[in-house]
Design a protein around this motif. Structure first.
Motif, PDB file in Angstrom:
ATOM      1  N   VAL A  24     -14.899  35.094 121.417  1.00 28.76           N
ATOM      2  CA  VAL A  24     -16.074  34.467 122.119  1.00 28.76           C
ATOM      3  C   VAL A  24     -16.445  33.158 121.235  1.00 28.76           C
ATOM      4  CG1 VAL A  24     -16.846  36.700 122.858  1.00 28.76           C
ATOM      5  CG2 VAL A  24     -17.214  36.144 120.700  1.00 28.76           C
ATOM      6  N   ARG A  25     -17.245  32.223 121.707  1.00 21.24           N
ATOM      7  CA  ARG A  25     -17.656  31.223 121.356  1.00 21.24           C
ATOM      8  C   ARG A  25     -18.715  30.824 121.620  1.00 21.24           C
ATOM      9  NH1 ARG A  25     -17.035  25.857 122.435  1.00 21.24           N
ATOM     10  NH2 ARG A  25     -16.635  26.482 124.653  1.00 21.24           N
ATOM     11  N   ALA A  26     -19.769  30.351 120.512  1.00 23.61           N
ATOM     12  CA  ALA A  26     -21.142  29.836 120.705  1.00 23.61           C
ATOM     13  C   ALA A  26     -21.110  28.497 120.268  1.00 23.61           C
ATOM     14  CB  ALA A  26     -22.200  30.796 120.061  1.00 23.61           C
ATOM     15  N   GLY A  27     -20.978  27.443 120.884  1.00 23.10           N
ATOM     16  CA  GLY A  27     -21.002  25.742 120.699  1.00 23.10           C
ATOM     17  C   GLY A  27     -20.155  25.558 119.812  1.00 23.10           C
ATOM     18  N   HIS A  28     -18.856  26.354 119.208  1.00 23.57           N
ATOM     19  CA  HIS A  28     -18.161  25.959 118.177  1.00 23.57           C
ATOM     20  C   HIS A  28     -16.721  25.275 118.738  1.00 23.57           C
ATOM     21  CE1 HIS A  28     -16.879  26.523 113.905  1.00 23.57           C
ATOM     22  NE2 HIS A  28     -15.811  26.581 114.555  1.00 23.57           N
ATOM     23  N   PRO A  29     -16.054  24.596 117.928  1.00 21.08           N
ATOM     24  CA  PRO A  29     -14.567  23.776 118.665  1.00 21.08           C
ATOM     25  C   PRO A  29     -13.858  25.027 119.010  1.00 21.08           C
ATOM     26  CG  PRO A  29     -15.435  22.841 116.608  1.00 21.08           C
ATOM     27  CD  PRO A  29     -16.201  24.068 116.809  1.00 21.08           C
ATOM     28  N   HIS A  30     -13.246  24.645 120.153  1.00 20.33           N
ATOM     29  CA  HIS A  30     -12.318  25.588 120.770  1.00 20.33           C
ATOM     30  C   HIS A  30     -11.082  25.821 120.053  1.00 20.33           C
ATOM     31  CE1 HIS A  30     -13.574  25.581 125.124  1.00 20.33           C
ATOM     32  NE2 HIS A  30     -14.245  24.353 124.551  1.00 20.33           N
ATOM     33  N   PRO A  31     -10.548  27.145 119.516  1.00 25.27           N
ATOM     34  CA  PRO A  31      -9.700  27.439 118.504  1.00 25.27           C
ATOM     35  C   PRO A  31      -8.205  27.033 119.310  1.00 25.27           C
ATOM     36  CG  PRO A  31     -10.107  29.466 119.750  1.00 25.27           C
ATOM     37  CD  PRO A  31     -11.198  28.255 120.033  1.00 25.27           C
ATOM     38  N   LEU A  32      -7.074  26.375 118.513  1.00 28.65           N
ATOM     39  CA  LEU A  32      -5.952  26.006 118.804  1.00 28.65           C
ATOM     40  C   LEU A  32      -4.939  27.004 118.974  1.00 28.65           C
ATOM     41  CD1 LEU A  32      -5.887  22.342 117.300  1.00 28.65           C
ATOM     42  CD2 LEU A  32      -6.364  22.823 119.707  1.00 28.65           C
ATOM     43  N   TRP A  33      -4.123  26.935 120.075  1.00 28.19           N
ATOM     44  CA  TRP A  33      -3.114  28.237 120.195  1.00 28.19           C
ATOM     45  C   TRP A  33      -1.859  27.540 120.361  1.00 28.19           C
ATOM     46  CZ3 TRP A  33      -2.955  31.956 124.806  1.00 28.19           C
ATOM     47  CH2 TRP A  33      -1.975  32.882 124.543  1.00 28.19           C
ATOM     48  N   VAL A  34      -0.758  27.871 119.344  1.00 29.55           N
ATOM     49  CA  VAL A  34       0.439  26.949 119.346  1.00 29.55           C
ATOM     50  C   VAL A  34       1.476  28.189 119.732  1.00 29.55           C
ATOM     51  CG1 VAL A  34       2.015  25.586 117.927  1.00 29.55           C
ATOM     52  CG2 VAL A  34      -0.319  25.536 117.450  1.00 29.55           C
ATOM     53  N   ARG A  35       2.071  28.097 120.824  1.00 32.30           N
ATOM     54  CA  ARG A  35       3.088  29.308 121.201  1.00 32.30           C
ATOM     55  C   ARG A  35       4.378  28.765 120.682  1.00 32.30           C
ATOM     56  NH1 ARG A  35      -0.173  28.903 125.954  1.00 32.30           N
ATOM     57  NH2 ARG A  35      -1.228  30.740 126.710  1.00 32.30           N
ATOM     58  N   ARG A  36       5.080  29.600 120.522  1.00 32.39           N
ATOM     59  CA  ARG A  36       6.599  29.195 119.718  1.00 32.39           C
ATOM     60  C   ARG A  36       7.333  28.313 120.804  1.00 32.39           C
ATOM     61  NH1 ARG A  36      10.599  34.138 118.378  1.00 32.39           N
ATOM     62  NH2 ARG A  36      10.443  34.109 120.449  1.00 32.39           N
ATOM     63  N   GLY A  37       7.629  27.108 120.046  1.00 41.29           N
ATOM     64  CA  GLY A  37       8.323  25.981 120.853  1.00 41.29           C
ATOM     65  C   GLY A  37       7.559  25.260 121.672  1.00 41.29           C
ATOM     66  N   GLU A  38       6.198  25.555 121.508  1.00 41.50           N
ATOM     67  CA  GLU A  38       5.497  24.344 122.660  1.00 41.50           C
ATOM     68  C   GLU A  38       4.492  23.856 121.522  1.00 41.50           C
ATOM     69  OE1 GLU A  38       3.474  26.874 125.520  1.00 41.50           O
ATOM     70  OE2 GLU A  38       5.632  27.618 126.305  1.00 41.50           O
ATOM     71  N   HIS A  39       3.677  22.819 122.207  1.00 38.19           N
ATOM     72  CA  HIS A  39       2.579  22.121 121.701  1.00 38.19           C
ATOM     73  C   HIS A  39       1.422  22.958 121.387  1.00 38.19           C
ATOM     74  CE1 HIS A  39       5.140  18.498 121.575  1.00 38.19           C
ATOM     75  NE2 HIS A  39       5.423  18.601 123.003  1.00 38.19           N
ATOM     76  N   ALA A  40       0.194  22.495 120.815  1.00 33.88           N
ATOM     77  CA  ALA A  40      -0.708  23.188 120.489  1.00 33.88           C
ATOM     78  C   ALA A  40      -1.766  22.711 121.788  1.00 33.88           C
ATOM     79  CB  ALA A  40      -1.401  22.640 119.144  1.00 33.88           C
ATOM     80  N   GLU A  41      -2.411  23.644 121.981  1.00 31.72           N
ATOM     81  CA  GLU A  41      -3.312  23.531 123.167  1.00 31.72           C
ATOM     82  C   GLU A  41      -4.554  24.293 122.811  1.00 31.72           C
ATOM     83  OE1 GLU A  41      -1.587  25.051 126.616  1.00 31.72           O
ATOM     84  OE2 GLU A  41      -0.289  23.614 127.015  1.00 31.72           O
ATOM     85  N   PRO A  42      -5.691  23.788 123.183  1.00 32.45           N
ATOM     86  CA  PRO A  42      -7.211  24.566 122.890  1.00 32.45           C
ATOM     87  C   PRO A  42      -7.241  25.748 123.833  1.00 32.45           C
ATOM     88  CG  PRO A  42      -7.360  22.577 124.422  1.00 32.45           C
ATOM     89  CD  PRO A  42      -5.993  22.443 123.791  1.00 32.45           C
ATOM     90  N   VAL A  43      -7.950  26.774 123.165  1.00 30.77           N
ATOM     91  CA  VAL A  43      -8.221  27.800 124.013  1.00 30.77           C
ATOM     92  C   VAL A  43      -9.313  27.784 124.951  1.00 30.77           C
ATOM     93  CG1 VAL A  43      -8.529  30.601 123.900  1.00 30.77           C
ATOM     94  CG2 VAL A  43      -6.918  29.207 122.322  1.00 30.77           C
ATOM     95  N   GLY A  44      -9.192  28.058 126.278  1.00 31.82           N
ATOM     96  CA  GLY A  44     -10.700  27.882 126.930  1.00 31.82           C
ATOM     97  C   GLY A  44     -11.270  29.179 126.927  1.00 31.82           C
ATOM     98  N   THR A  45     -12.593  29.131 126.756  1.00 29.78           N
ATOM     99  CA  THR A  45     -13.403  30.184 126.754  1.00 29.78           C
ATOM    100  C   THR A  45     -14.793  30.254 127.625  1.00 29.78           C
ATOM    101  OG1 THR A  45     -14.673  29.426 124.787  1.00 29.78           O
ATOM    102  CG2 THR A  45     -12.828  30.676 124.210  1.00 29.78           C
ATOM    103  N   ALA A  46     -15.345  31.229 127.597  1.00 31.19           N
ATOM    104  CA  ALA A  46     -16.799  31.139 128.275  1.00 31.19           C
ATOM    105  C   ALA A  46     -17.635  30.366 127.895  1.00 31.19           C
ATOM    106  CB  ALA A  46     -17.142  32.630 128.767  1.00 31.19           C
ATOM    107  N   ARG A  47     -18.327  29.508 128.577  1.00 37.11           N
ATOM    108  CA  ARG A  47     -19.548  28.504 128.194  1.00 37.11           C
ATOM    109  C   ARG A  47     -20.446  29.273 127.505  1.00 37.11           C
ATOM    110  NH1 ARG A  47     -20.026  23.398 132.224  1.00 37.11           N
ATOM    111  NH2 ARG A  47     -17.835  22.615 131.968  1.00 37.11           N
ATOM    112  N   SER A  48     -20.886  28.808 126.323  1.00 42.60           N
ATOM    113  CA  SER A  48     -22.250  29.508 126.050  1.00 42.60           C
ATOM    114  C   SER A  48     -23.164  28.280 125.100  1.00 42.60           C
ATOM    115  CB  SER A  48     -21.916  30.556 124.878  1.00 42.60           C
ATOM    116  OG  SER A  48     -23.070  31.107 124.188  1.00 42.60           O
ATOM    117  N   LEU A  49     -24.530  28.980 124.928  1.00 38.59           N
ATOM    118  CA  LEU A  49     -25.578  27.769 124.008  1.00 38.59           C
ATOM    119  C   LEU A  49     -25.041  27.830 122.574  1.00 38.59           C
ATOM    120  CD1 LEU A  49     -28.768  28.891 125.608  1.00 38.59           C
ATOM    121  CD2 LEU A  49     -27.519  26.751 125.942  1.00 38.59           C
ATOM    122  N   PRO A  50     -25.331  27.041 121.909  1.00 41.13           N
ATOM    123  CA  PRO A  50     -25.061  27.021 120.368  1.00 41.13           C
ATOM    124  C   PRO A  50     -25.622  28.314 119.819  1.00 41.13           C
ATOM    125  CG  PRO A  50     -25.981  24.817 121.213  1.00 41.13           C
ATOM    126  CD  PRO A  50     -26.254  25.843 122.307  1.00 41.13           C
TER     127      PRO A  50
END
Length: 996
Positions: free
Chosen positions: A888-914
């Motif tokens: 869960v995320r409240a206005g914070h930068p998206h975490p980055l997910w690096v699957r084995r052998g792949e490039h880093a991608e941001p994790v999409g989450t539900a939108r929320s106020l700060p």
């Protein structure tokens, strides 16, 4: 046109009536002729008249043939019947004639008058006529017909136009003449002045009218009035010169030459006698001779000639048709050596008198003449009868444009040309020197200044080749440029200061070195176009002839700055004038080069300040000092001696320093006798101008710097705020370098900048270390990660300020072998932000440990604490056994997910106020991790920089994570913190790795 009288039909205007005419001898009683019939008398009058007689009906229509109309216009009946007569009216007059005739018909005017042009058959052109008509009425007053005449007035109109043209010509000549004209009445009050006279008197034309000379010209008015009275009684007076202050330029004297003459008008001839004359006033002409007077005074030998020209009041006047000159006054003929027979024979024409080269100027004047009727005065030349050119200032006015009849005046400019030739040699050099000084004043960079000096000195001295060299302080070479014929291109050179060249010798010896020149042959020029007289130079003491000369350039204290070398294709006289010009040019060049050096040093100092301002650590500050200080003073082989603890010191230097110079300084202590260590011990600046100065100060000591090729060395102490030495900066030069007061001031400036930078980074390092230890104590609640999960955390405070920021992280064990990862950021990084961070961290930790569902944590925090804070927060609930992650995320930068052998991608989450504004449940995002996957949470301080936008920062972090993905969590965290720089914001990082 038909006229009805007493029931009889009578044709007027030359057309016979229907009645038979009585034969000669026939008449009334006894055959005696009776009274002539009025109609016959009218008809005879019409036929005898030179005017055109015409009649129309009451509606203005021609209804019968009219012989005089036909004879004048060439129209035949019935061409002009009705309103057919209008076809011979000039098209430009037709609408006006019809309108006026219609108004007369409508108004029933008694008399109709008009003037216009109608076609005249005999001459084949339109001629001006005056029309007059009257209405004939019956006994009831009704108009029954119109009777009128046309009178040819073409000759009168032509005469009026000629008179107007003559007046216009006179007015144009007076208005455009450079000579002042005017006249006064017998009471000596001005009645007319032309623009030239008004300008000379410094008054408007209106300010003259009705006023006396004394009222208009306070300084000379009484004398002018006396001369005018004398002209009234005794006749004309010529060539009176006046000198008075110029009102337009008060610092100058205005010189004018005036002539006065009576104006007499011829009266009608008396009965049986001649034509008496009446004097109406006095005329005057005034010529401004100020410039010629000044030239006369300057030229000396020409003075008498100029006085005659200034007082002669002579203006060459000539005129003609097309290119042919048909009239000319004596002044013009004398100017070009011709006589009146040449004019009468038609031997003079404009093109034949004009030498080549003035075709364009003449063409422009002729075009202006055709367009405007006059051509502004312009300079040209005429060819004298003997072939030599005569310079003149000429003005032209058109008398008739088609075909072109013109009238011109010309002023002889020979004297002015001679004066110009007399001054040309001096002006040429003065102008070149002025351009040289002007361009030097705008040149900034050393290369630009050298190019400017070399290029301009060729023009100033008319030299074949110019070379300029500048000595760079303490360097073994000269930077030189060469500018030579034929192209004048500038070539850059590097000259060894020890080379056997004139330029290098002058810099070394600081004196002028003229090259010996072979004696000039008689007539051999000393400068292009200026040959010597046969036998020159003659006798002892005559100026020496040189083909080249080399002059030193100096600093303000007289020490050599560089040199300039001039070479001529032919010998030149080295006289006082040349030496003075050389000294002036060398002074200008020296000032410009010193200014360039100051600009270069200032820019280098600014670059040093800029580089030091960006240094955040002691190593960065040392690197900036070693790289940016040498360009300020042109130094080489810099070294910085710093304390390491106890008595040990360390010499920091760049990799380019030769090992033979750097190795002897390894393992030094503060007690070392060499200059740089003494400087660090005592805080004294040590300047050694050369190696002899070293030996005098340190007898018996090995000269390491001298052995390394340095001549001048400086040890500069760097002090802390308590004025205690913290470092010593060593600088060297490979040739002797003088240190003037300005150079010592630069050393002081360099020391101040370096001291401030070192003190700032030392203080910042201490602050940073303190804040890091405070953060470590605050976040020491983190325990061991659960089995099946590799975890690493990092915190780096902001680079400025002694404050703990609002970024935090927390690892919270949860039942079932799970781990809650919290990363947050409270706005600000002052004490208040740190306090808010500690409170929020505690509340979030407590809620998670109490088992509050993940999606409700943010709302519960808002419920408990209200909206007294603002920030961002990210919570990840990790189940290592199931490899399941809820986010869960409240206005914070998206975490980055690096699957084995792949490039880093941001994790999409539900939108929320700060964080701090959330009041509703935030649905968690569920991830399924695989072996070797990385999940990274961070605060924005890690990716945001002033010079880089947020997406670019996230991309940079992703690239680092992708590259380091195969390592342990701790290794990945280390790589991230090493590769991404510290910023003005604090940074928090949590790395989760799921083992394979």
């Amino acid at each position: 046109m038909p006229v009805s009288r007493a029931g009889q039909r009578v044709e007027v205007a030359g057309v016979s009536d229907a009645r038979p005419m009585p034969r000669p001898g026939e008449g009334g009683a006894g055959g005696v002729a009776g009274p002539v019939d009025p109609d016959r008398r009218f008809r005879a009058l019409v036929e005898a008249s030179a005017a055109i007689i015409w009649t129309t009906d009451a509606d203005g229509r021609v209804t019968a043939a009219q012989r005089s109309w036909e004879a004048y216009t060439g129209q035949s009946w019935p061409e002009y019947a009705g309103d057919g007569w209008s076809s011979v009216i000039h098209p430009d007059d037709l609408d006006r004639v019809r309108r006026a005739w219609g108004e007369a018909l409508d108004a029933g005017a008694r008399i109709y008058r008009s003037s216009f042009r109608i076609w005249h058959a005999a001459s084949g052109r339109y001629r001006h006529v005056a029309a007059r008509s009257t209405a004939l009425r019956d006994e009831r007053g009704r108009i029954v017909e119109w009777l009128g005449t046309f009178t040819d007035v073409q000759d009168l109109v032509t005469a009026e136009q000629a008179a107007g043209r003559t007046a216009a010509i006179s007015e144009a000549m007076l208005a455009s003449s450079p000579v002042g004209f005017g006249w006064v009445d017998t009471d000596l009050r001005f009645q007319y002045v032309n623009p030239a006279l008004a300008a000379l008197n410094g008054r408007t034309e209106a300010e003259h009218l009705g006023r006396t000379p004394a009222e208009v010209l306070p300084l000379i008015g009484d004398r002018v009035a006396a001369l005018m009275r004398e002209a009234l009684t005794d006749g004309g007076i010529s060539g009176v010169e006046f000198s008075l202050p110029d009102e337009r330029q008060p610092d100058r004297i205005q010189h004018v030459v005036a002539s006065y003459f009576p104006i007499r008008l011829a009266e009608p001839p008396a009965h049986g006698g001649g034509r008496p004359q009446t004097t109406i006033g006095v005329g005057c002409t005034v010529v401004d001779v100020s410039e010629r007077t000044r030239l006369r005074e300057a030229l000396g030998a020409e003075r008498a000639r100029y006085e005659r020209l200034a007082s002669a009041d002579v203006l060459a006047v000539f005129g003609g048709v097309g290119e042919r000159i048909t009239e000319a006054n004596d002044a013009f003929l004398a100017l070009l050596g011709y006589d009146r027979d040449d004019v009468a024979a038609g031997r003079l024409s404009w093109p034949e008198l004009t030498p080549p080269g003035f075709e364009e100027a003449d063409a422009e004047a002729l075009k202006e003449l055709a367009d405007t009727g006059r051509a502004q005065a312009y300079a040209k030349e005429y060819r004298h009868r003997d072939g030599h050119p005569v310079p003149v200032l000429i003005g032209v006015v058109a008398l008739v444009r088609e075909p072109l009849h013109w009238l011109a005046y010309a002023t002889d400019l020979t004297a002015e040309r001679l004066a110009e030739a007399e001054r040309r040699r001096t002006l040429r050099r003065a102008e070149a020197l002025a351009r040289f000084a002007g361009d030097l004043s705008t040149a900034q960079a050393p290369d630009e200044i050298l190019r400017t000096i070399a290029g301009h000195l060729r023009a100033v001295f008319l030299a074949r080749e110019v070379r300029i060299a500048v000595a760079e302080p303490g360097q073994p070479t000269l930077h030189a440029v060469r500018c030579a014929d034929p192209t004048g291109d500038v070539v850059h050179e590097r000259l060894d200061l020890d080379a056997d060249l004139a330029l290098t010798a002058v810099v070394r010896e600081n004196r002028v070195l003229p090259d010996p020149a072979e004696p000039a042959e008689p007539g051999e020029p000393t400068e292009p176009g200026e040959p010597t007289e046969p036998g020159e130079p003659a006798g002892p003491g005559a100026p020496a002839l040189v083909r080249g000369i080399c002059v030193p350039l100096h600093h303000a204290d007289g020490t050599p700055l560089g040199a300039m070398q001039l070479d001529w294709a032919v010998p030149v006289r080295r006289d006082d004038a040349l030496d003075s010009l050389l000294a002036t040019s060398a002074g200008l060049a020296s000032q410009a080069l010193q200014r360039a050096e100051l600009i270069r040093s200032t820019r280098a100092t600014a670059d040093l300040a800029a580089r030091l301002s960006t240094a955040r650590t002691v190593p960065e500050a040392i690197e900036a000092i070693l790289a940016a200080v040498p360009p300020v003073l042109g130094a080489v082989e810099p070294g910085l001696l710093v304390r390491e603890g106890g008595r040990r010191v360390r010499l920091c230097h760049q990799g380019s320093v030769p090992s033979g110079l750097a190795d002897p300084y390894r393992g030094m202590t503060i007690d070392d006798p060499r200059p740089i260590a003494e400087c660090l011990r005592t805080g004294e600046r040590i300047v050694l101008a050369d190696r002899e100065a070293f030996r005098r100060r340190y007898p018996g000591l090995v000269d390491t710097s001298g052995d390394g090729g340095l001549v001048t060395t400086v040890a500069l102490p760097l002090l802390d705020v308590g004025r205690r030495p913290i470092a010593a900066l060593g600088l060297g030069w490979s040739r002797a370098r003088p240190f003037r007061a300005t150079d010592l001031a630069v050393l002081d400036t360099v020391a101040d900048l370096c001291e401030q930078a070192l003190e700032r980074v030392r203080l910042a390092a201490a602050e940073h270390d303190l804040v890091s230890r405070l953060a470590g104590r605050l976040f020491d609640t983190v325990g061991e990660p659960p089995p099946g999960l590799d975890v690493a955390v990092r915190y780096r405070p902001a680079m400025t300020g002694l404050n703990l920021g609002g970024d935090w992280y927390d690892l919270i064990p949860v039942d079932g072998g799970r781990l809650a990862v919290v990363v947050g950021d409270v706005v600000g990084h002052q004490v208040e932000a740190a306090a808010d961070m500690a409170q929020l961290r505690t509340v979030v930790r407590t809620l998670i440990m109490l088992g509050v569902p993940l999606g409700e944590v943010f709302a519960r925090v808002t419920e408990l604490l209200g909206r007294a804070f603002l920030g961002t927060c990210l919570i990840m609930l990790v189940d290592p056994d199931r490899r399941r992650v809820e986010v869960v995320r409240a206005g914070h930068p998206h975490p980055l997910w690096v699957r084995r052998g792949e490039h880093a991608e941001p994790v999409g989450t539900a939108r929320s106020l700060p964080f701090g504004l959330v009041q509703e449940t935030v649905p968690p995002t569920v991830l399924s991790a695989g072996p070797g996957d990385l999940l990274v949470a961070f605060t924005d301080g890690l990716v945001e920089l002033r010079q880089r936008d947020y997406p670019a920062g996230v991309a940079a972090l992703g690239a680092v994570l992708t590259e380091a993905a195969g390592r342990t969590a701790d290794a990945v965290a280390t790589v991230v913190m090493d590769r991404l720089p510290a910023t003005e914001d604090d940074q928090a990082l949590v790395v989760l790795r799921f083992p394979e």
